[in-house]
Design a protein around this motif. Structure first.
Motif, PDB file in Angstrom:
ATOM      1  N   ARG A  58       0.851  -1.193   0.000  1.00 56.86           N
ATOM      2  CA  ARG A  58       0.000   0.000   0.000  1.00 56.86           C
ATOM      3  C   ARG A  58       0.884   1.240   0.000  1.00 56.86           C
ATOM      4  NH1 ARG A  58      -4.717  -0.750   4.486  1.00 56.86           N
ATOM      5  NH2 ARG A  58      -2.984  -0.240   5.874  1.00 56.86           N
ATOM      6  N   LEU A  59       0.527   2.191  -0.843  1.00 58.72           N
ATOM      7  CA  LEU A  59       1.233   3.470  -0.852  1.00 58.72           C
ATOM      8  C   LEU A  59       0.487   4.426   0.074  1.00 58.72           C
ATOM      9  CD1 LEU A  59       1.907   3.823  -4.686  1.00 58.72           C
ATOM     10  CD2 LEU A  59       3.315   2.706  -2.937  1.00 58.72           C
ATOM     11  N   ILE A  60       1.215   4.978   1.041  1.00 60.05           N
ATOM     12  CA  ILE A  60       0.622   5.860   2.041  1.00 60.05           C
ATOM     13  C   ILE A  60       1.158   7.268   1.829  1.00 60.05           C
ATOM     14  CG2 ILE A  60       0.258   6.225   4.511  1.00 60.05           C
ATOM     15  CD1 ILE A  60      -0.789   3.542   3.491  1.00 60.05           C
ATOM     16  N   GLY A  61       0.329   8.249   2.064  1.00 61.18           N
ATOM     17  CA  GLY A  61       0.761   9.629   1.860  1.00 61.18           C
ATOM     18  C   GLY A  61       0.658   9.987   0.390  1.00 61.18           C
ATOM     19  N   THR A  62       1.420  10.967  -0.009  1.00 65.55           N
ATOM     20  CA  THR A  62       1.308  11.490  -1.368  1.00 65.55           C
ATOM     21  C   THR A  62       2.372  10.876  -2.274  1.00 65.55           C
ATOM     22  OG1 THR A  62       0.456  13.575  -0.531  1.00 65.55           O
ATOM     23  CG2 THR A  62       1.330  13.581  -2.770  1.00 65.55           C
ATOM     24  N   TRP A  63       1.923  10.232  -3.323  1.00 64.64           N
ATOM     25  CA  TRP A  63       2.815   9.701  -4.361  1.00 64.64           C
ATOM     26  C   TRP A  63       2.399  10.352  -5.686  1.00 64.64           C
ATOM     27  CZ3 TRP A  63       6.539   5.593  -3.976  1.00 64.64           C
ATOM     28  CH2 TRP A  63       6.690   5.080  -2.704  1.00 64.64           C
ATOM     29  N   THR A  64       3.290  11.110  -6.268  1.00 64.14           N
ATOM     30  CA  THR A  64       2.934  11.794  -7.510  1.00 64.14           C
ATOM     31  C   THR A  64       4.052  11.635  -8.532  1.00 64.14           C
ATOM     32  OG1 THR A  64       3.921  13.898  -6.849  1.00 64.14           O
ATOM     33  CG2 THR A  64       1.598  13.563  -6.290  1.00 64.14           C
ATOM     34  N   LEU A  65       3.669  11.826  -9.783  1.00 64.70           N
ATOM     35  CA  LEU A  65       4.614  11.767 -10.903  1.00 64.70           C
ATOM     36  C   LEU A  65       4.561  13.097 -11.618  1.00 64.70           C
ATOM     37  CD1 LEU A  65       3.043   8.453 -11.823  1.00 64.70           C
ATOM     38  CD2 LEU A  65       5.469   8.593 -11.343  1.00 64.70           C
ATOM     39  N   ASP A  66       5.710  13.679 -11.844  1.00 64.11           N
ATOM     40  CA  ASP A  66       5.778  15.025 -12.414  1.00 64.11           C
ATOM     41  C   ASP A  66       6.620  14.987 -13.693  1.00 64.11           C
ATOM     42  OD1 ASP A  66       6.377  17.668 -13.044  1.00 64.11           O
ATOM     43  OD2 ASP A  66       6.356  18.308 -10.964  1.00 64.11           O
ATOM     44  N   ALA A  67       5.965  15.214 -14.808  1.00 65.11           N
ATOM     45  CA  ALA A  67       6.682  15.305 -16.102  1.00 65.11           C
ATOM     46  C   ALA A  67       6.424  16.666 -16.735  1.00 65.11           C
ATOM     47  CB  ALA A  67       6.222  14.178 -17.021  1.00 65.11           C
TER      48      ALA A  67
END
Lengths: 59, 388
Positions: free
Chosen positions: B377-386
């Motif tokens: 499980r991914l907890i908190g903020t996971w983002t991808l920025d391109a």
């Protein structure tokens, strides 16, 4: 982007050199940045290096 | 005001009316049998022509990063998707997705910048811009670098307490070349629509790639490093000193200052057509090419392997192919399922393509033998920025 600390990382154990840098910003944000010229965060990381800062080496 | 009336055969009449202006104006009618379109019909045609707005999220509806961000002081800052605040020494601002919009235009949101710490005395290098960068491969139909280069028209709604002169700039990154024009906010605290038309650039080529081809900017503050030259009101090689008007306002000079912007539309040609209201999901998908959030607090199917330490690995496919595989990942924490409980792991590294990411974490122990499938499980903020 205010970098507090940085650590070089290999995305694969078979690599001989790091291709990522994990950075922690002063606000606690954690980023994984590819060591690629076209990435805008990598450019800011280079500025941080030019100010005399050094990252932890990759394991 | 002079007019001619044509009576119908049975009833009704049409009035052809000359405008109440001096001088002679010629209206050429087509030399073939045809029917004139009404204003409403013409607007309907324009509205059916998609996707003509080169600006993404021009109505400020998509805000994947959040709806408000305070303490803004530097460069490369995003809140509302695709719109970037850059500069330095411009005091401190709060940026938000606001609901203050021009009435009757169909907008729901605007981008608001509100000054919270002022800098009334800009140093030479101090400046503040709002900018959107457009991929070069989406601009080839502008035919820049040829004698057929197309004109560009940008239109937008703006409101501020700070009346006066601002600078609109188009900056073609590959030259770099630019063209800059002043515009004026005339009335304080009043929504105004601005339309700026510029020639196409017959000299500078926009590279056909996924890099930045053209930037649209508004200068909100500019030190003399950007104003001491001559404003380039026709396309020319970009010089920093020629980028902003010497009369440009300093939006940072008072904590009373704010600006709202919405309805940004950039289109080919010399006509500002009505704003193209695109479906929300379509706009979101376009934004996700540049920025995405990974779904959080949901379990991903995961593999386990051991090499010196226990490692878990999971692959997440993106709903939209991103602009580049060279994304920056903002990562939170991750938990792996160990039997019926979750245990914190430590983010290790990732491998990325433009359509997927493989995330690895290290863990204090191997999974037990309780029969549960491995999960992460991914907890908190996971983002991808391109972003560009």
């Amino acid at each position: 982007m205010n970098i507090q600390l940085a650590k070089l990382v290999k995305s694969d154990n078979n690599l001989t050199q790091a291709d990522l840098v994990n950075v922690t910003l002063t606000d606690g944000t954690t980023l994984s940045i590819p060591l690629e010229e076209s990435n805008r965060h990598y450019q800011e990381y280079l500025e941080w290096l030019s100010e005399g800062n050094t990252p932890e080496e990759a394991e | 005001m002079a007019s001619i009336k044509l009576r119908g055969d049975t009833s009704g009449e049409i009035t052809i009316q000359a405008p109440a202006v001096a001088g002679t104006t010629t209206l050429n009618l087509p030399a073939t049998s045809s029917t004139l379109a009404t204003t409403a019909q013409t607007e309907a045609i324009y509205n059916s022509l998609g996707v003509r707005n080169l600006i993404i999220n021009g109505d400020m509806r998509i805000a994947q990063r959040g709806t408000s961000s305070s303490g803004i002081t530097g460069s490369g800052i995003y809140l509302i998707d695709r719109f970037n605040i850059s500069g330095n020494g411009y005091g401190t601002f709060t940026m938000s997705q606001d609901t203050d919009v021009p009435s009757g235009q169909g907008f729901s949101n605007s981008l608001k910048l509100d000054c919270t710490t002022a800098n009334a005395s800009l140093s030479a290098s101090n400046h503040m811009v709002i900018v959107q960068r457009i991929e070069g491969q989406n601009l080839q139909h502008l035919k820049f670098g040829t004698s057929s280069a197309e004109k560009l028209t940008v239109s937008f709604w703006v409101k501020s307490n700070k009346t006066g002169t601002y600078t609109n700039e188009f900056y073609a990154t590959d030259g770099p070349r630019h063209i800059n024009k002043e515009f004026t906010i005339n009335s304080a605290d009043t929504w105004e629509k601005k339309i700026i038309i510029v020639d196409g650039d017959t000299s500078g080529v926009i590279n056909n790639d996924n890099g930045s081809g053209l930037e649209w900017l508004i200068w909100l503050a500019a030190g003399t490093d950007f104003t001491s030259g001559t404003l380039h009101t026709s396309w020319d090689t970009a010089n920093n000193t020629d980028r902003a008007s010497s009369s440009n306002v300093n939006l940072a000079d008072s904590t009373s200052n704010y600006i709202n912007i919405t309805g940004v539309q950039l289109e080919v040609g010399d006509t500002a057509t009505p704003f193209e209201h695109r479906p929300w999901d379509m706009e979101l998908v376009r934004c996700q090419r540049y920025f995405q959030r990974l779904p959080e607090n949901v379990e991903y199917l995961t593999s386990f392997y051991f090499d010196n330490t226990s490692r878990y690995c999971t692959t997440v496919y993106f709903p939209v192919i991103m602009r580049t595989s060279s994304q920056t990942i903002a990562y939170g924490t991750a938990e792996y399922r160990n039997g019926s409980t979750y245990t914190n792991g430590t983010y290790l590294n990732n491998q990325r393509r433009n359509n997927l990411i493989t995330i690895r974490i290290t863990c204090p122990s191997a999974p037990d033998s309780s029969g549960y499938a491995l999960g992460l499980r991914l907890i908190g903020t996971w983002t991808l920025d391109a972003e560009l």
